[in-house]
Design an enzyme around this catalytic site. Structure first.
Site, mmCIF file in Angstrom:
data_model
loop_
_atom_site.group_PDB
_atom_site.id
_atom_site.type_symbol
_atom_site.label_atom_id
_atom_site.label_comp_id
_atom_site.label_asym_id
_atom_site.label_seq_id
_atom_site.Cartn_x
_atom_site.Cartn_y
_atom_site.Cartn_z
ATOM 1 N N TRP A 21 12.515 -30.375 -36.684
ATOM 2 C CA TRP A 21 13.843 -30.061 -36.152
ATOM 3 C C TRP A 21 13.848 -30.269 -34.639
ATOM 4 O O TRP A 21 12.921 -29.879 -33.937
ATOM 5 C CB TRP A 21 14.190 -28.605 -36.476
ATOM 6 C CG TRP A 21 15.473 -28.121 -35.878
ATOM 7 C CD1 TRP A 21 16.694 -28.690 -35.974
ATOM 8 C CD2 TRP A 21 15.649 -26.933 -35.092
ATOM 9 N NE1 TRP A 21 17.635 -27.936 -35.305
ATOM 10 C CE2 TRP A 21 17.025 -26.858 -34.754
ATOM 11 C CE3 TRP A 21 14.782 -25.933 -34.652
ATOM 12 C CZ2 TRP A 21 17.546 -25.810 -33.988
ATOM 13 C CZ3 TRP A 21 15.302 -24.886 -33.890
ATOM 14 C CH2 TRP A 21 16.665 -24.837 -33.571
ATOM 15 N N TYR A 54 18.816 -32.896 -39.855
ATOM 16 C CA TYR A 54 18.115 -33.038 -38.590
ATOM 17 C C TYR A 54 18.312 -34.445 -38.022
ATOM 18 O O TYR A 54 18.061 -35.436 -38.705
ATOM 19 C CB TYR A 54 16.619 -32.766 -38.753
ATOM 20 C CG TYR A 54 16.256 -31.340 -39.111
ATOM 21 C CD1 TYR A 54 17.182 -30.300 -39.038
ATOM 22 C CD2 TYR A 54 14.968 -31.025 -39.532
ATOM 23 C CE1 TYR A 54 16.832 -29.000 -39.358
ATOM 24 C CE2 TYR A 54 14.613 -29.731 -39.858
ATOM 25 C CZ TYR A 54 15.546 -28.716 -39.775
ATOM 26 O OH TYR A 54 15.202 -27.432 -40.118
ATOM 27 N N PRO A 206 8.338 -19.374 -34.658
ATOM 28 C CA PRO A 206 7.409 -18.265 -34.394
ATOM 29 C C PRO A 206 7.116 -18.083 -32.908
ATOM 30 O O PRO A 206 6.665 -17.013 -32.492
ATOM 31 C CB PRO A 206 6.146 -18.672 -35.159
ATOM 32 C CG PRO A 206 6.209 -20.169 -35.225
ATOM 33 C CD PRO A 206 7.668 -20.481 -35.382
ATOM 34 N N ALA A 208 9.534 -18.381 -30.695
ATOM 35 C CA ALA A 208 10.846 -18.028 -30.127
ATOM 36 C C ALA A 208 11.370 -19.136 -29.225
ATOM 37 O O ALA A 208 11.690 -18.914 -28.053
ATOM 38 C CB ALA A 208 10.789 -16.693 -29.384
ATOM 39 N N LYS A 215 6.191 -19.852 -20.462
ATOM 40 C CA LYS A 215 6.579 -20.808 -19.417
ATOM 41 C C LYS A 215 7.917 -20.463 -18.759
ATOM 42 O O LYS A 215 8.241 -20.995 -17.693
ATOM 43 C CB LYS A 215 6.644 -22.225 -19.976
ATOM 44 C CG LYS A 215 7.722 -22.470 -21.027
ATOM 45 C CD LYS A 215 7.640 -23.901 -21.539
ATOM 46 C CE LYS A 215 8.657 -24.179 -22.645
ATOM 47 N NZ LYS A 215 8.529 -25.554 -23.171
ATOM 48 N N ARG A 227 13.210 -26.714 -23.489
ATOM 49 C CA ARG A 227 14.212 -26.479 -24.521
ATOM 50 C C ARG A 227 15.470 -25.829 -23.938
ATOM 51 O O ARG A 227 16.591 -26.120 -24.362
ATOM 52 C CB ARG A 227 13.606 -25.579 -25.619
ATOM 53 C CG ARG A 227 14.527 -25.233 -26.771
ATOM 54 C CD ARG A 227 14.868 -26.417 -27.650
ATOM 55 N NE ARG A 227 13.712 -27.077 -28.189
ATOM 56 C CZ ARG A 227 13.023 -26.687 -29.263
ATOM 57 N NH1 ARG A 227 13.367 -25.600 -29.906
ATOM 58 N NH2 ARG A 227 11.990 -27.387 -29.696
ATOM 59 N N ASN A 293 -1.456 -25.266 -31.467
ATOM 60 C CA ASN A 293 -0.850 -24.301 -32.381
ATOM 61 C C ASN A 293 -1.647 -24.157 -33.665
ATOM 62 O O ASN A 293 -1.693 -23.067 -34.261
ATOM 63 C CB ASN A 293 0.582 -24.717 -32.701
ATOM 64 C CG ASN A 293 1.512 -24.560 -31.510
ATOM 65 O OD1 ASN A 293 1.288 -23.727 -30.639
ATOM 66 N ND2 ASN A 293 2.560 -25.372 -31.466
#
Length: 333
Positions: A21, A54, A206, A208, A215, A227, A293
Site C-alpha cells: 500500500w 492500491y 504496526p 503507526a 523520526k 509520509r 523490520n
C-alpha cells in the site's frame, strides 16, 4: 523468520508480511519495488499482501511481476476487494457482480490462478451480507481463493459473517485491522471475538505510519520526503503528529536500546506479542527497511518491558473500540 498459523486454519504464514500500500505503482519506482520484494524473500518473508485499489490497481501488477518465477506453492498471496476500481456504479462495494469481476481482474494482474486469502476491504452496508458471503463462497469453491478474510470490520460484523461462512462451508480465518502501540481499538472487542471464533489478525501500520520509528520530533516540521509530507499518506498519519505523542515515542528509545532493537523493530515486535496476531504487515520504499523490520520476527519482549511501554504510550494511545472503521462507498443511485 518465524512463522505462525493464520487463525485456527492450517495455513502457515510468515510473522512479517510484506505489504505494498502507498508504495508499489505509486511512491516507489518499479525497480525499487522489485528490490524490496527480493529483500523480503531473502529475509524469509513468504506472505505478501496487496489490494485491487492500491495505486489504482497498479500495485497488484507490480507485485505479480516482482514475484514472477518464484515457486507459487511457497508463497501466500493476499488481496482485497471493496474500494472503487473504476468509474462505474458497480465498480465498488461487495456486491456479487463486483466480487466476481474483481477476483478475475486481481488474478490477471497478479499473474496467478488463485490467491491464498481474499479479503473484504471494508464492510458494505449497502449490500446484503448474505449476498457478499455467497459470492465469496463461489470464489472459494471455484478454487480462485483458498481462504476468506475481512479488513476493518467490527466484532459484530465479524460474528455475523462467521456464522454465514460456516453455513456456506468456507473458511473465514482472518481480520486485517490497523494495530500498533498507538492505535489499540481492536483490543476491546475485535480481538476477543476473533479469539473465540478462531480468526487471526493480520495487522497493518504496526509502526503507526512511521511515527514509531522516532523520526518525527516534537515541535519540528516533518522531514522532507516523509509520509507526513506526502499527499496520499499524510491524512492518516496526522492523528499521531501531536507533540504529546511524539514526546512519548522519544521516551521509548531507551527501552528499545535495552532490548537491542531499533524503535521500528520494537514496534513490530510489540504487536507480535499479542497471541491473536498472526502477522504484522510492513511496507518499504528501500530494501534495507525490509531487512530491518524482518529482524522483529521471533523477538520476545519480557512482561516488565511491556508494562513500561504501556506506562509511556497508553496515555496517548487511541483505544475506543467504536473507532473501528466502518467506511462505505458512496450511496447507491
Amino acid at each position: 523468520m518465524e512463522y505462525r498459523h493464520l487463525g485456527n486454519s492450517g495455513m502457515i504464514i510468515s510473522e512479517i508480511a510484506y505489504g505494498n500500500w502507498l508504495t508499489h505503482g505509486s511512491q516507489v519506482e518499479e525497480e525499487a519495488a522489485v528490490a524490496c520484494v527480493r529483500a523480503a524473500l531473502d529475509a524469509g518473508i513468504t506472505t505478501f499482501d496487496t489490494a485491487d485499489v492500491y495505486a489504482e490497481t497498479r500495485a497488484e501488477s507490480v507485485l505479480g511481476r516482482a514475484l514472477k518465477g518464484e515457486r507459487r506453492e511457497g508463497l501466500e498471496l493476499f488481496t482485497k476487494v471493496y474500494w472503487p476500481t473504476g468509474p462505474g456504479k458497480n465498480d465498488r462495494g461487495l456486491s456479487r457482480k463486483h466480487i466476481m469481476e474483481s477476483i478475475d481482474n486481481s488474478l490477471r494482474r497478479l499473474e496467478t490462478s488463485y490467491v491464498d486469502l481474499y479479503q473484504a476491504h471494508r464492510f458494505d452496508r449497502f449490500t446484503p451480507l448474505e449476498e457478499t458471503m455467497e459470492a465469496f463462497a463461489d470464489v472459494v469453491h471455484s478454487g480462485k481463493a483458498l481462504y476468506i478474510g475481512v479488513s476493518e470490520w467490527t466484532a459484530d460484523q465479524i460474528r455475523r459473517a462467521h456464522t454465514l461462512a460456516r453455513e456456506l462451508r468456507i473458511p473465514l480465518v482472518s481480520s486485517q485491522p490497523q494495530y500498533s502501540m498507538l492505535w489499540r481499538v481492536i483490543e476491546g472487542e475485535v480481538v476477543p471475538a476473533s479469539e473465540e471464533l478462531g480468526i487471526g489478525q493480520i495487522v497493518w501500520s504496526p509502526i503507526a505510519q512511521g511515527v514509531l520509528t522516532g523520526k518525527y520530533l516534537p515541535g519540528q516540521q516533518p522531514p522532507d520526503g516523509s509520509r507526513a509530507t506526502d499527499d496520499k499518506g499524510s491524512a492518516m498519519i496526522s492523528r499521531f503528529l501531536r507533540d504529546e505523542v511524539l514526546e512519548a515515542v522519544q521516551r521509548l528509545k531507551p527501552l528499545a536500546d535495552e532490548a537491542g532493537l531499533t524503535l521500528a523493530q520494537l514496534a513490530v515486535a510489540w504487536v507480535l506479542q499479542n497471541s491473536n496476531v498472526s502477522a504484522a504487515i510492513v511496507g518499504a520504499s528501500r530494501p534495507e527497511q525490509v531487512a530491518e523490520n524482518a529482524k522483529a520476527a521471533g523477538v520476545t519482549l519480557e512482561a516488565d518491558l511491556l508494562a513500561r511501554i504501556d506506562e509511556i504510550v497508553l496515555p496517548v494511545a487511541v483505544t475506543d473500540p467504536h473507532l473501528v472503521h466502518q467506511s462505505v462507498p458512496a450511496q447507491r443511485p
